[in-house]
Enzyme design. Sequence first.
Site, mmCIF file in Angstrom:
data_model
loop_
_atom_site.group_PDB
_atom_site.id
_atom_site.type_symbol
_atom_site.label_atom_id
_atom_site.label_comp_id
_atom_site.label_asym_id
_atom_site.label_seq_id
_atom_site.Cartn_x
_atom_site.Cartn_y
_atom_site.Cartn_z
ATOM 1 N N SER A 96 -1.186 -10.623 52.868
ATOM 2 C CA SER A 96 -0.093 -10.442 52.570
ATOM 3 C C SER A 96 -0.283 -9.026 51.614
ATOM 4 O O SER A 96 -0.956 -7.598 51.898
ATOM 5 C CB SER A 96 -0.185 -10.755 51.157
ATOM 6 O OG SER A 96 -0.628 -12.057 51.037
HETATM 7 N N1 SAH Z 1 -4.922 -14.218 51.061
HETATM 8 C C1 SAH Z 1 -5.395 -14.049 52.520
HETATM 9 C C2 SAH Z 1 -3.960 -13.966 53.195
HETATM 10 C C3 SAH Z 1 -4.155 -14.616 54.794
HETATM 11 S S1 SAH Z 1 -3.292 -15.595 55.204
HETATM 12 C C4 SAH Z 1 -5.271 -12.078 52.432
HETATM 13 O O1 SAH Z 1 -5.939 -11.804 51.441
HETATM 14 O O2 SAH Z 1 -5.988 -11.830 53.625
HETATM 15 C C5 SAH Z 1 -2.668 -16.481 54.594
HETATM 16 C C6 SAH Z 1 -4.043 -17.472 55.259
HETATM 17 O O3 SAH Z 1 -3.793 -19.132 55.421
HETATM 18 C C7 SAH Z 1 -4.408 -18.123 56.754
HETATM 19 O O4 SAH Z 1 -5.751 -16.952 56.759
HETATM 20 C C8 SAH Z 1 -4.557 -19.473 56.921
HETATM 21 O O5 SAH Z 1 -5.414 -19.609 58.489
HETATM 22 C C9 SAH Z 1 -4.479 -20.232 56.129
HETATM 23 N N2 SAH Z 1 -4.250 -21.072 55.857
HETATM 24 C C10 SAH Z 1 -3.146 -22.215 56.465
HETATM 25 N N3 SAH Z 1 -3.215 -23.563 56.275
HETATM 26 C C11 SAH Z 1 -4.105 -23.433 55.089
HETATM 27 C C12 SAH Z 1 -5.342 -24.686 54.876
HETATM 28 N N4 SAH Z 1 -4.265 -25.860 54.875
HETATM 29 N N5 SAH Z 1 -6.150 -24.332 54.279
HETATM 30 C C13 SAH Z 1 -7.208 -23.436 54.045
HETATM 31 N N6 SAH Z 1 -5.984 -22.143 54.688
HETATM 32 C C14 SAH Z 1 -4.770 -22.122 54.876
#
Ligand code: SAH
Length: 249
Positions: A96
């Site tokens: 993000s």
């Molecule tokens: N906080 C992260 C943002 C990653 S984007 C950072 O700093 O990089 C959001 C993430 O949520 C993705 O990697 C995606 O795979 C994950 N995601 C989506 N649904 C999910 C679920 N049910 N459980 C765990 N992770 C999930």
Amino acid sequence: MAQRPGFPIKFSTQEKAAPAKAPAKKASPSNPQGLGLDSSAVRQRMVQKLAAQGLKDPLVLEAMGAVERHRFVESGLVNQAYEDTSLPIGLGQTISKPNVVARMIELLLEGASGKLGRVLEIGTGCGYQAAVLSHVATEVYSIERLKGLHEKARSNLRHFRLANVHLLFGDGMLGYPKGAPYAAIISAAGGETLPQAWLDQLAVGGRLVAPTVTANGQQALMVVDKTDQGFKQSVLEAVHFVPLKSGIS
Ligand code: SAH
């Protein structure tokens, strides 16, 4: 409420300035070209921009200034690491924007006196936000459903030796009951509704911040406070997060 330091803030020195006589370091993954020894100055500029955009919690600004975001992005994107932009982290996911990370964590801290207790993060991704959270919470439990990213986060975070960050591989829609109740829950992925498990695992007095699809079909930031009289929900600004998906892969 605990007295918090004012702005400008003092940065914690995870990255010490080089002594005057030190020879210039060659570019390497840990010291990328273009940022290198003074990445803390670049981060400080990012923090000043965040403050100009209206972010004001000193604890959040200090955490944003402390975590080396360039260590979480691909080497080809290092020069964009401190711009206010989301960046690809592989497997179709994104890290993000700094502004969004700071905004969501500021919302989590609103009304809390100082640091948070246990925090649950859904969507570890590359691990950046978990690292920022580790500065504002006593314990961080972060779940990722994609094995490849869970492992990437583990390797990205190794350098920081954050003893209070616990990386979990699993479906975050189920929360993580072993760490419950949580003072705060934050999701980096947006679903159609808020999973019941999150509401159940939130402590009374705790706050949940998550992107969720609203009545108009668009994603917005949702803030839910759990009180002893029940849940209080507010819908804030429109956002664009990757979808929350069930199961692991
Ligand atoms: N906080 C992260 C943002 C990653 S984007 C950072 O700093 O990089 C959001 C993430 O949520 C993705 O990697 C995606 O795979 C994950 N995601 C989506 N649904 C999910 C679920 N049910 N459980 C765990 N992770 C999930």
